[in-house]
Design an enzyme around this catalytic site. Structure first.
Site, PDB file in Angstrom:
ATOM      1  N   ASP B 196       0.835  -1.214   0.000  1.00  0.00           N
ATOM      2  CA  ASP B 196       0.000   0.000   0.000  1.00  0.00           C
ATOM      3  C   ASP B 196       0.867   1.261   0.000  1.00  0.00           C
ATOM      4  O   ASP B 196       1.707   1.451   0.872  1.00  0.00           O
ATOM      5  CB  ASP B 196      -0.874  -0.060   1.270  1.00  0.00           C
ATOM      6  CG  ASP B 196      -1.789   1.133   1.455  1.00  0.00           C
ATOM      7  OD1 ASP B 196      -1.891   1.974   0.538  1.00  0.00           O
ATOM      8  OD2 ASP B 196      -2.422   1.214   2.529  1.00  0.00           O
ATOM      9  N   HIS B 367      -3.996   4.166   6.710  1.00  0.00           N
ATOM     10  CA  HIS B 367      -2.911   3.688   5.841  1.00  0.00           C
ATOM     11  C   HIS B 367      -1.546   3.868   6.500  1.00  0.00           C
ATOM     12  O   HIS B 367      -1.325   4.801   7.276  1.00  0.00           O
ATOM     13  CB  HIS B 367      -2.931   4.450   4.514  1.00  0.00           C
ATOM     14  CG  HIS B 367      -4.167   4.208   3.719  1.00  0.00           C
ATOM     15  ND1 HIS B 367      -4.321   3.126   2.890  1.00  0.00           N
ATOM     16  CD2 HIS B 367      -5.336   4.902   3.651  1.00  0.00           C
ATOM     17  CE1 HIS B 367      -5.520   3.175   2.322  1.00  0.00           C
ATOM     18  NE2 HIS B 367      -6.155   4.239   2.771  1.00  0.00           N
TER      19      HIS B 367
END
Lengths: 554, 554
Positions: B196, B367
């Site tokens: 990610d 995130h």
């Protein structure tokens, strides 16, 4: 004899509250009006096709015999941009500092108005008399040089208007903000302070513009071998000066690119606001004669504006500059709210072409944060606080700051555009509301696009249009041609032939049904067509195109 | 005997690179394809009228006999949203964790597809065999519970795909990310890591979701007397849990408002992902029976979406909730790029109605920042790095992190959607490019709005349309009716009668001139009308409306 102490000052913001931009405020005392600033704002997202928005100055037009002049705090578009439009109706003299007048003159030239408008350069510390008012220009700091606060002396008391400002103890050009004078005027007793709210939500102090200069030095030292491209706001003369200083120190030539930046920089340079070492500035055509490590390109486009130089460079459609792997591109700016995605798109495009993109740390704000706002309040010590310049949330944040400094709640006024605040030493109150608003400018048209047109544009943008045309015979009402359907922005017709065929059948049935019933009212027939077609289309597609029946009679 | 070491794994991202959203990646080994995620993206600003965008899966259709299943990392729209559309062509089983399957089932129900699609709940730590692949689900943390990383075992080596993730040592629900397992798999030797990149530009560590809980406690303690309204992302179950915890602690009932939030919360609650104390949740209708200081309203609309509950509350068009002075409104979110202005508008509206608006500190990201990315790389120690999830700038930022950890430049692949990366222990290389793209969904139409339709919508949005209609007699080509001009979205006709009158004269001259010359080619006549009218309009207004001539024959 008339006792002037009974007369009140009226402060009437004609724009600039509830939003960033379109700053304009009328100060009225008996037979005198002076107007502070005359800015434009940029269109909101739902103002499709609109180029810019200017304030509705009906109130000034109705009182034109009172209006003594425009007093302008600084040369940003949201403070000067509406002048060429408003001056057409309210042609009174303009007073401002040298660079501000220079930028206004450039604008007037573009509108072929330079010879029809009086203007006067005022120096910081100087005052002018306008009817019942005396206006003093006070030196401040901002992201454009030559910014001023105003002390507005009226028989009812003194109002201090900060304009857009920050406190910069170490400015790049000229003096720091004249805090002494703010204090001196404060000592006289100030009725009201109108203070910049843009950064009122931010705690602390805004950093000095000079800190950005150090960042440029670091960037040039860290990227000795690459070509450097720096995007910043066209009007930030100090920023450009600092880039030029760093470039000179590291032996680089400087190229200026982008129409608006070339304009501002040449005006600022002619007027002595920029100090450019000999042979430092080169033309963009000469760039190819220098190795990459000897060039800095300063450009517009820091907001990702699609037509600006940097965006065209990033998209590979700029005629004279192509990005090469190893280029360093610096955003000396932050994204203005609403521009984040556009900026990000440009960053992505530059990165994909191999550029090293720096988009942090090379910028400071031009607006005062909370501690600076507190400083100004503490020097001026106004009776009334009137936060200006900002959206409601910013005005509210400054109101909170004012309250924290001990100004009573009832002495703080968060005004709306159009409010008439009447005040003197005894009392302050909103007593009236005058007509204000934004006038939309689209191409050459000023005010010819209104809500109906905008609503149509939104409707067209969302789902397109279906036009139903037919020709009927007068008297007999016989269908001679059509009904045909033409669509734009709805579906790609070649791939939706069945749908369009069915739609035509639906319309045909509706029309024939009406005509058989002897309907002769074309308004009614059009409504029947609209209803039948929109029902059908909604059922089939869950879309709602604009439907426009046109009937011709032969 | 075939030496499988010569066979290569093919990784083919079919979307999700170059942008946030539309994540879908095919993993292919000989006769097997597994697909990781199947998300949608939201339309860009220039995709007027478009509801959502789904990936073009032509490559999967062409290889449908190979496709073994969809493996889904978590339940966000950008990872599951395109499933109902794509499954129509590629109906293979879906594998995911319990909540993810729950959310997918809700979607399938809405599309009447629940009975036609196979799906299987997988637990963290469990593996499934799909053709040549074995896929292991590894526990991670994210802004939605039940998120997974995937270890994809192929004969050519292991690929670790993180999905969207962060490292949360103190999660609100369930376990922390299974770092041990990342380490264990790393020890086996990992061919490639797909990690990610969303926050790869941010240094440091993302804070634990739990820190937001403390903020809610503080808010409830500081605003004991006011009604509290908290807006957050509909899918952030942990966030809602923490609001409920704080509300319970401070003796408040909780109301959930907004369709998407009610959906997610009821699914999560049924499946045991939420722990709601008895009698804490009340219906919005009951709210009026409780004093303000005993209620918390949790709502959608944290992005300023115009139809979401909070926006309707702020605009005073919500049927059941009105803002009162003294209300406290908390944005437990940050504005996703592109939504800043809409969020700001809602904040202003709420403030104007007297609400105290808190829009900072009540949010953490879902995130991983740079230090977390480094941690995962250091546990997994992949041979190849393939940054995923993000715009190019984010992928690039992760590539820089990977290089800083010693991964050689030639082993880092910033792929584009459609790239076919072939890899095994010896070598990795982009060998091919397959067709990909976004398919626009508008209402019920999937793919029937293309570039031509969008360009028309943009044209219509910018300057509106002028339709020129006339009826001609067949054979004689005599003008029987018209030319008439009808416009929409151009000018407000009543205020521009002169302009429209002149325009009609211009068209009339052009038509008569053509007919006198004996032109019988209607295409040519239409072009003459277009040119004459658009020249005239441009000269008069500097605008460029769409001009659409329609000729009827009788």
């Amino acid at each position: 004899m008339r006792n002037i102490n009974n007369s009140k000052l009226r402060i009437i913001p004609l724009g600039g509250l509830e939003q960033i931009g379109m700053n304009i405020t009328a100060f009225e005392f008996e037979d005198s009006i002076v107007v502070v600033d005359c800015g434009l704002s940029f269109p909101e997202d739902d103002m499709l096709g609109i180029d810019l928005v200017i304030p509705d100055v009906s109130y000034l037009k109705e009182n034109i015999q009172k209006v003594k002049g425009f007093v302008i705090t600084h040369g940003h578009e949201d403070h000067i941009g509406a002048l060429p439009y408003v001056l057409k109706d309210i042609n009174v003299p303009i007073y401002a500092t040298k660079l501000t007048i220079g930028l206004i003159e450039h604008k007037l030239k573009e509108h072929n108005m330079l010879n029809h408008v009086k203007r006067k350069v005022i120096q910081h510390g100087q005052s002018i008399n306008l009817g019942a008012f005396r206006i003093e220009f006070i030196k401040t700091n901002h992201s454009i040089v030559d910014a001023s606060a105003l002390a507005i002396y009226s028989p009812a008391g003194i109002v201090v208007h900060t304009g857009d400002f920050k406190v910069d103890y170490t400015p790049v050009f000229g003096d720091a903000i004249d805090l002494q004078r703010f204090g001196e005027i404060g000592k006289k007793g100030v009725l009201a302070l109108m203070c910049d709210s843009t950064n009122a939500e931010r705690p602390g102090f805004t950093m000095s513009e000079k800190t950005v200069g150090k960042v440029f030095d670091d960037i040039m030292s860290d990227h000795k071998n690459s070509r450097i491209i720096i995007a910043t706001f066209a009007s930030n003369v100090d920023r450009v000066q600092q880039i030029i200083n760093s470039a000179y120190k590291y032996g680089r030539k400087v190229v200026i690119e982008g129409r608006s930046m070339v304009n501002v920089i040449s005006t600022a340079s002619e007027l002595g606001y920029l100090n450019i070492p000999d042979k430092t500035l080169i033309d963009i055509e000469q760039m190819k004669n220098y190795p990459d490590d000897q060039v800095v390109l300063i450009t517009t486009g820091s907001q990702g504006e699609s037509m600006a130089a940097l965006s065209r460079i990033a998209a590979n459609i700029h005629k004279k500059v192509q990005i090469k792997p190893g280029d360093t591109v610096v955003f000396s700016s932050k994204a203005i709210p609403g521009n984040e995605k556009a900026v990000s798109r440009v960053i992505n495009e530059l990165s994909m072409k191999g550029a090293d993109v720096i988009f942090q740390d090379a910028h400071v704000s031009g607006h005062a944060c909370q501690e600076e706002i507190k400083l100004i309040y503490s020097l001026v010590r106004p009776k009334y606080a009137i936060p200006v310049h900002g959206e409601y949330r910013h005005l509210k944040a400054q109101a909170d700051v004012a309250r924290s400094l001990g100004i009573p709640k009832e002495n703080i006024f968060i005004l709306s555009s159009g409010d008439v605040l009447e005040l003197n030493a005894d009392n302050a109150k909103v007593v009236d509301h005058v007509h204000t608003g934004g006038i939309l400018v689209d191409g050459l048209g000023v005010g010819d696009v209104g809500n109906i047109v905008l609503r149509d544009r939104q409707h067209l943008a969302e789902d397109g249009i279906m036009i139903v045309v037919m020709t009927l015979e007068k008297y007999s009402n016989q269908l001679l041609a059509g009904p045909d359907i033409v669509s734009r922005g709805f579906v790609y017709v070649r791939e939706s032939e069945d749908l369009m065929e069915e739609a035509r059948a639906v319309v045909n049935d509706a029309v024939n049904n009406c005509l058989e019933k002897g309907v002769t009212d074309w308004g009614k027939l059009k409504n029947v067509i609209k209803d039948a077609l929109s029902d059908f289309i909604w059922k089939k597609t869950k879309r709602n195109p604009m439907i426009l029946p046109i009937i011709m009679e032969v």
